[in-house]
Design an enzyme around this catalytic site. Structure first.
Site, PDB file in Angstrom:
ATOM      1  N   ASP A  40       0.825  -1.210   0.000  1.00  0.00           N
ATOM      2  CA  ASP A  40       0.000   0.000   0.000  1.00  0.00           C
ATOM      3  C   ASP A  40       0.862   1.264   0.000  1.00  0.00           C
ATOM      4  O   ASP A  40       2.084   1.206  -0.148  1.00  0.00           O
ATOM      5  CB  ASP A  40      -0.949  -0.044   1.205  1.00  0.00           C
ATOM      6  CG  ASP A  40      -2.300   0.589   0.923  1.00  0.00           C
ATOM      7  OD1 ASP A  40      -2.389   1.437   0.027  1.00  0.00           O
ATOM      8  OD2 ASP A  40      -3.280   0.232   1.618  1.00  0.00           O
ATOM      9  N   GLU A  79      -0.706   1.955  -5.075  1.00  0.00           N
ATOM     10  CA  GLU A  79      -0.474   3.380  -4.813  1.00  0.00           C
ATOM     11  C   GLU A  79      -1.585   4.249  -5.396  1.00  0.00           C
ATOM     12  O   GLU A  79      -1.412   5.453  -5.563  1.00  0.00           O
ATOM     13  CB  GLU A  79       0.928   3.799  -5.268  1.00  0.00           C
ATOM     14  CG  GLU A  79       1.229   3.676  -6.723  1.00  0.00           C
ATOM     15  CD  GLU A  79       0.869   4.920  -7.505  1.00  0.00           C
ATOM     16  OE1 GLU A  79       1.563   5.922  -7.428  1.00  0.00           O
ATOM     17  OE2 GLU A  79      -0.148   4.865  -8.224  1.00  0.00           O
ATOM     18  N   TRP A  80      -2.747   3.597  -5.690  1.00  0.00           N
ATOM     19  CA  TRP A  80      -4.012   4.278  -5.992  1.00  0.00           C
ATOM     20  C   TRP A  80      -4.008   5.042  -7.312  1.00  0.00           C
ATOM     21  O   TRP A  80      -4.866   5.881  -7.550  1.00  0.00           O
ATOM     22  CB  TRP A  80      -4.431   5.217  -4.853  1.00  0.00           C
ATOM     23  CG  TRP A  80      -4.108   4.732  -3.486  1.00  0.00           C
ATOM     24  CD1 TRP A  80      -4.276   3.451  -3.019  1.00  0.00           C
ATOM     25  CD2 TRP A  80      -3.554   5.483  -2.408  1.00  0.00           C
ATOM     26  NE1 TRP A  80      -3.856   3.376  -1.710  1.00  0.00           N
ATOM     27  CE2 TRP A  80      -3.407   4.602  -1.308  1.00  0.00           C
ATOM     28  CE3 TRP A  80      -3.175   6.814  -2.262  1.00  0.00           C
ATOM     29  CZ2 TRP A  80      -2.900   5.013  -0.084  1.00  0.00           C
ATOM     30  CZ3 TRP A  80      -2.674   7.231  -1.039  1.00  0.00           C
ATOM     31  CH2 TRP A  80      -2.542   6.330   0.025  1.00  0.00           C
ATOM     32  N   GLY A  81      -3.027   4.801  -8.166  1.00  0.00           N
ATOM     33  CA  GLY A  81      -2.963   5.502  -9.438  1.00  0.00           C
ATOM     34  C   GLY A  81      -2.467   6.923  -9.351  1.00  0.00           C
ATOM     35  O   GLY A  81      -2.509   7.662 -10.340  1.00  0.00           O
ATOM     36  N   GLU A  82      -1.950   7.313  -8.190  1.00  0.00           N
ATOM     37  CA  GLU A  82      -1.544   8.706  -7.990  1.00  0.00           C
ATOM     38  C   GLU A  82      -0.421   9.133  -8.926  1.00  0.00           C
ATOM     39  O   GLU A  82      -0.390  10.255  -9.408  1.00  0.00           O
ATOM     40  CB  GLU A  82      -1.093   8.919  -6.545  1.00  0.00           C
ATOM     41  CG  GLU A  82      -2.228   9.051  -5.570  1.00  0.00           C
ATOM     42  CD  GLU A  82      -1.755   9.621  -4.255  1.00  0.00           C
ATOM     43  OE1 GLU A  82      -0.559   9.510  -3.942  1.00  0.00           O
ATOM     44  OE2 GLU A  82      -2.587  10.186  -3.535  1.00  0.00           O
ATOM     45  N   ASP A 109      -9.988   3.531  -3.787  1.00  0.00           N
ATOM     46  CA  ASP A 109     -10.709   2.358  -3.301  1.00  0.00           C
ATOM     47  C   ASP A 109     -12.101   2.251  -3.897  1.00  0.00           C
ATOM     48  O   ASP A 109     -12.811   3.251  -4.041  1.00  0.00           O
ATOM     49  CB  ASP A 109     -10.861   2.425  -1.785  1.00  0.00           C
ATOM     50  CG  ASP A 109      -9.606   2.011  -1.061  1.00  0.00           C
ATOM     51  OD1 ASP A 109      -9.655   1.960   0.178  1.00  0.00           O
ATOM     52  OD2 ASP A 109      -8.578   1.755  -1.695  1.00  0.00           O
TER      53      ASP A 109
END
Length: 676
Positions: A179, A212-215, A234
């Site tokens: 994460d 990493e949430w696509g950042e 999410d």
């Protein structure tokens, strides 16, 4: 899993969380770890580990348990048992993955991670051994930061990559979800590369999932680092969330392939927040997108429909095709999506996906999907498990929020199958109680061969009157010809407003005499004309609603994911008593019955999101945009919005994210009024 350390909201991370977390230690005068605990020399970088040649399939507890007490050793072992007993292992599911909260809050005196003794009294290796004894594999979670994302702040792996990776390997771990919380501003590519090398140094094959949430646009760089990478924030168990994530992931098809996959987050199938139709769409579109299929529901509580969806071997085969192509969008006009996926055997899978709240005809052709020109084609319906022939048309009337999933091939044996027919509905399925509505249905032969002895029947709920006003049968329908039937539909006086099911059924025979039955459900809405005068639109019943996070809230802000958790509607310090609280992307529809003339509102980003949020408001009248605001931010006071909706049967209120893809888009339709 949730991204913010407080675990109270997902709706403020993308585009801002990286900067916030980067400043945490700096503000405290601390420094981020400069060197990982790596041995010397470190192993050379590698382009891939040879794993996950098809998208990983398995289970992750987060969506169903979060950090609640039911996440424990008994649950993990129980899921492994169910994988075997219910045939999920045979269907391809193999990973049983632990998410956050498996560890103790502190490392031991040797700097090692330890399992929470309440949740895992026998330790992680014991659980891993049990999972392995079932012929399955096990995954674990940590964060590429000093702490994980849970509010307790469990130990992260930043600065401990090599020792943690070796510990995971010693336990027998087969999959790592890594994460992004508490990352101290360390470059993402650097952090994730260090863990890649640490995993390689163990010598154990461990699938590497970057979260990493696509950042930082991992689809542009993570293919040489991880086996899969999150492309979005999410997911939550709602239609709006699933739809938003799907739309973000679809354009990234070029980055995916064997051993390196776009990851639009885990499955919500079976968690209860969507209908079975919506869950079938969820599963279909994740499979067409060659996404990891990680079950997020507690299978110990799942019903038969959940297992039926999750174990559909034909849909799973789309996801697991060895060619490894992610599906691409052919069209998406008006919420009518056509997405096609090339398969290793030369066939094409076509998803006809209906984003809207009413049944829609969606069509393409076999050639447009990428197949060579042919006399005819075989067409397999992957949910109905039935094969037809088609002259080249690929078309269906798709129920609201539904997906028809077809596998099409230029097969010389096409004539062995009956012709495909398309069942259609013309006219609006909006019915006022006690009044008769006119509907027209069609049964169209799409096949190269004729359909014979064709009949159509329309049925409604008990007590409804459904009468044919024209012939319901035809002796034969050659290619492209249709049986058209007019119907009179009456809902009894006093029928409550809401959604009701009508079903169109066609019976026909193939030239070889095979009897075929085809059905399609239509969603009929019992509506009431709005009262004359000026009133609040939030007091009228909604035809449909889709929201990016949680439900649409009446007379309060969006709040969070649970119904009724909003606050007073507040924009720029001004408080409003009436209106709707939504979260982009959002669509809310109302029946106005051609009786209203104007919609007015004060609109903007709700104050509950502080300095975050960018949105745009739109008003649509029967498919025509009649008003829009442009992009609004949290820094702006409430803006007046007015729209001419004269003669519209349906008014649709839309909020977009302003085009920036950033969350925290809590939007208020404040003082929302309609004149009729």
């Amino acid at each position: 899993m949730r991204h913010l350390p407080t675990r109270t909201t997902r709706t403020s991370h993308r585009g801002v969380i990286g900067a916030l977390l980067a400043g945490l230690l700096c503000a405290a005068g601390a420094t981020a770890p400069a060197v990982a605990d790596s041995p010397a020399p470190a192993p050379p970088p590698q382009a891939g580990n040879g794993l996950a040649l098809t998208p990983p399939m398995g289970f992750n507890n987060w969506n169903s348990t979060h950090c609640r007490a039911e996440f424990n050793e008994a649950m993990v072992k129980g899921i492994a048992d169910i994988f075997v007993e219910k045939g999920l292992k045979d269907a391809g599911y193999q990973y049983v993955n632990l998410d956050d909260c498996w560890a103790k809050p502190q490392r031991n005196a040797d700097g090692k991670l330890e399992a929470d003794p309440q949740r895992f009294p026998n330790g992680i290796k014991s659980v891993a051994d049990y999972v392995h004894s079932k012929g399955l594999k096990i995954g674990i979670y940590t964060s590429a930061g000093t702490k994980t994302c849970d509010s307790v702040g469990l130990p992260g792996a930043l600065g401990h990559e090599y020792s943690d990776a070796q510990q995971f390997a010693d336990w027998g771990i087969d999959y790592l979800k890594y994460d992004n919380c508490n990352n101290q501003g360390v470059d993402a590519k650097q952090r994730y590369t260090t863990m890649r090398d640490a995993l390689a140094a163990t010598g154990r094959p461990i699938v590497y999932s970057i979260c990493e949430w696509g950042e930082n646009k991992p689809w542009e760089w993570a293919g040489e680092i991880g086996n899969l990478w999150r492309t979005t924030g999410d997911i939550n168990d709602s239609w709006g969330s699933m739809l938003s994530i799907m739309k973000q992931n679809l354009p990234l098809a070029a980055a995916a392939g064997p051993g390196h996959w776009n990851d639009p987050d885990m499955l919500e199938v079976g968690n209860g927040g969507m209908t079975d139709t919506e869950y079938r769409t969820h599963f279909s579109m994740w499979s067409v997108m060659a996404a990891p299929l990680l079950i997020g529901s507690d299978l110990r509580k799942a019903g038969p429909e959940t297992f039926e969806i999750l174990s559909n071997h034909e849909v799973i085969a789309v996801d697991q095709d060895p060619l490894g192509k992610q599906g691409t969008v052919l069209s998406s006009t008006g919420g009518r999506w056509v997405v096609t996926k090339e398969m290793q055997d030369g066939s094409r899978v076509v998803a006809l996906f209906n984003e809207t709240g009413s049944a829609q005809r969606i069509s393409t052709t076999a050639e447009a999907a990428g197949l060579p020109k042919a006399t005819a084609y075989t067409m397999r319906d992957l949910w109905e498990h039935t094969t037809y022939n088609t002259a080249g048309s690929v078309s269906a009337t798709v129920p609201a929020h539904g997906t028809v999933l077809l596998r099409i091939a230029a097969d010389r044996k096409w004539a062995a199958h009956p012709p495909a027919v398309e069942l259609g509905l013309n006219g609006s399925p909006l019915v006022e109680a006690g009044r008769t509505a006119a509907l027209t249905t069609t049964v169209t032969d799409l096949g190269r061969t004729s359909a014979t002895k064709v009949s159509a029947a329309l049925t409604g709920p008990s007590g409804w009157q459904v009468k044919a006003a024209s012939p319901t049968g035809s002796p034969a329908l050659p290619t492209g010809r249709a049986l058209t039937t007019r119907w009179q539909v009456t809902a009894p006086a006093g029928t409550a407003t809401g959604t009701y099911d009508l079903t169109l059924t066609a019976l026909y025979r193939s030239p070889a005499g095979t009897r075929v039955r085809s059905t399609v459900p239509f969603r009929a809405h019992v509506v009431v004309a709005p009262p004359a005068g000026v009133g609040y639109l939030s007091d009228l019943p909604q035809l449909s609603a889709a929201n990016g996070w949680g439900p649409v809230e009446k007379d309060t802000s969006n709040g969070e994911s649970k119904a009724g958790d909003g606050n007073p509607l507040t924009i720029g310090g001004a408080v409003f008593a009436k209106g709707l609280g939504v979260h982009a992307d959002s669509t809310v529809e109302f029946y106005t019955g051609e009786a209203c003339s104007a919609v007015t509102a004060q609109v903007g980003v709700d104050d509950e999101k502080g300095t975050k949020g960018t949105v745009a408001f739109e008003v649509w009248a029967d498919g025509t945009k009649v008003a829009s605001t442009g992009v609004l931010t949290n820094a702006m006071p409430a803006q007046p919005l007015s729209a001419d909706v004269s003669g519209a049967q349906v008014v649709r209120l839309v909020v977009t994210d302003g085009g920036d893809g950033v969350d925290s888009d809590h939007a208020d339709w404040a003082d929302l009024r309609i004149t009729c």
